[in-house]
Write a protein that holds these residues in place. Structure first.
Motif, mmCIF file in Angstrom:
data_model
loop_
_atom_site.group_PDB
_atom_site.id
_atom_site.type_symbol
_atom_site.label_atom_id
_atom_site.label_comp_id
_atom_site.label_asym_id
_atom_site.label_seq_id
_atom_site.Cartn_x
_atom_site.Cartn_y
_atom_site.Cartn_z
ATOM 1 N N VAL A 74 98.315 33.531 -32.686
ATOM 2 C CA VAL A 74 99.242 32.633 -33.368
ATOM 3 C C VAL A 74 100.194 32.014 -32.356
ATOM 4 O O VAL A 74 100.446 30.804 -32.372
ATOM 5 N N PHE A 75 100.728 32.837 -31.468
ATOM 6 C CA PHE A 75 101.652 32.345 -30.448
ATOM 7 C C PHE A 75 100.984 31.273 -29.589
ATOM 8 O O PHE A 75 101.606 30.258 -29.243
ATOM 9 N N LYS A 76 99.732 31.495 -29.250
ATOM 10 C CA LYS A 76 99.013 30.533 -28.408
ATOM 11 C C LYS A 76 98.934 29.166 -29.077
ATOM 12 O O LYS A 76 99.198 28.130 -28.452
ATOM 13 N N ASP A 129 90.400 30.467 -36.248
ATOM 14 C CA ASP A 129 90.262 30.899 -34.858
ATOM 15 C C ASP A 129 91.138 30.022 -33.955
ATOM 16 O O ASP A 129 91.112 28.785 -34.043
ATOM 17 N N SER A 130 91.894 30.676 -33.087
ATOM 18 C CA SER A 130 92.859 29.956 -32.256
ATOM 19 C C SER A 130 92.196 28.927 -31.353
ATOM 20 O O SER A 130 92.674 27.791 -31.223
ATOM 21 N N GLU A 131 91.095 29.297 -30.738
ATOM 22 C CA GLU A 131 90.441 28.353 -29.818
ATOM 23 C C GLU A 131 89.843 27.172 -30.579
ATOM 24 O O GLU A 131 89.907 26.030 -30.114
ATOM 25 N N LEU A 146 95.552 18.285 -24.219
ATOM 26 C CA LEU A 146 95.562 19.745 -24.278
ATOM 27 C C LEU A 146 94.690 20.364 -23.191
ATOM 28 O O LEU A 146 95.036 21.382 -22.597
ATOM 29 N N TYR A 147 93.532 19.755 -22.930
ATOM 30 C CA TYR A 147 92.631 20.242 -21.883
ATOM 31 C C TYR A 147 92.479 19.147 -20.830
ATOM 32 O O TYR A 147 91.530 18.368 -20.868
ATOM 33 N N LEU A 155 89.707 28.359 -19.080
ATOM 34 C CA LEU A 155 90.780 29.357 -19.019
ATOM 35 C C LEU A 155 91.298 29.675 -20.412
ATOM 36 O O LEU A 155 91.571 30.837 -20.732
ATOM 37 N N SER A 156 91.426 28.650 -21.254
ATOM 38 C CA SER A 156 91.908 28.869 -22.612
ATOM 39 C C SER A 156 90.965 29.778 -23.386
ATOM 40 O O SER A 156 91.404 30.672 -24.126
#
Length: 222
Positions: A74-76, A129-131, A146-147, A155-156
């Motif tokens: 969530v923080f990510k 899902d965060s990703e 973002l990328y 890395l993410s």
């Protein structure tokens, strides 16, 4: 972008004091009214939401991030949204720790957080899902930078499923001192004062085994 987050501190003793999370994004001359989410010593989370300004909600497609306190995933996602170059209006909806109650609130009916919903009704978009959420935000140009390179995307993904995530799981659930300072303390302080700590430990015991298995998969030999 102005971000205001008020959260009650976690004292070393258990109390009845409710926690308060206030998260909002404000633009000059285009205010996004407050979204207030409160969770008391009960296992529920309630939401009081005002409407967005007309230009931000012109298409009736508010962004809602369903979140569980203490989740690094969530923080990510929130770190990416709340630090975007261009303000991204959104709501944060805290969900209960109870899996039964959580499944009633999360749009997909599943248990994992974060989950993002954009819009309402049959045409709403739900991303779990965060990703996957970050990839959607990038693909749809909501956060187009973002990328910036393929290496940052890789890395993410590693942060989501690799060694870093496993290290967080290990600290929160496997290491005795880490567990006492994080998940045990968080769950214990949300429980009514009359529930003894050994009962909290019994309730959390199945989670230990689950996360230990995940840590072993991600970091064999630990």
């Amino acid at each position: 972008m102005l971000l205001k987050t008020f959260a009650s501190s976690l004292p070393h003793h258990r109390t009845f004091r409710p926690t308060l999370l206030l998260t909002c994004t404000l633009r000059r001359n285009h205010p996004l009214k407050r979204t207030v989410l409160t969770s008391s010593h009960s296992n529920a989370a309630t939401t009081t939401t005002d409407t967005m300004s007309a230009d931000q909600d012109a298409n009736n497609k508010p962004m809602i991030i369903y979140a569980l306190p203490g989740s690094q995933y969530v923080f990510k996602v929130l770190a990416a949204i709340q630090n975007a170059p261009t303000p991204v209006p959104h709501y944060v909806h805290l969900v209960p720790f109870s899996e039964k109650e959580r499944a009633k609130i999360i749009p997909s009916g599943k248990l994992l957080v974060p989950e993002m919903q954009i819009g309402t009704g049959p045409d709403r978009v739900i991303v779990s899902d965060s990703e996957a959420i970050l990839e959607y935000l990038n693909k749809e140009n909501i956060i187009p930078t973002l990328y910036p390179t393929p290496a940052t995307h890789d890395l993410s993904k590693r942060v989501s499923t690799g060694t870093l995530a496993a290290s967080v799981w290990y600290y929160n659930w496997c290491d005795k001192k880490g567990h006492a300072a994080s998940m045990r303390r968080q769950f214990g302080e949300k429980a009514p004062w009359f529930i003894p700590w050994f009962v909290i430990d019994l309730l959390l015991k199945p989670q230990h085994a689950k996360f230990a298995g995940w840590v072993t998969q991600a970091m064999p030999g630990v």
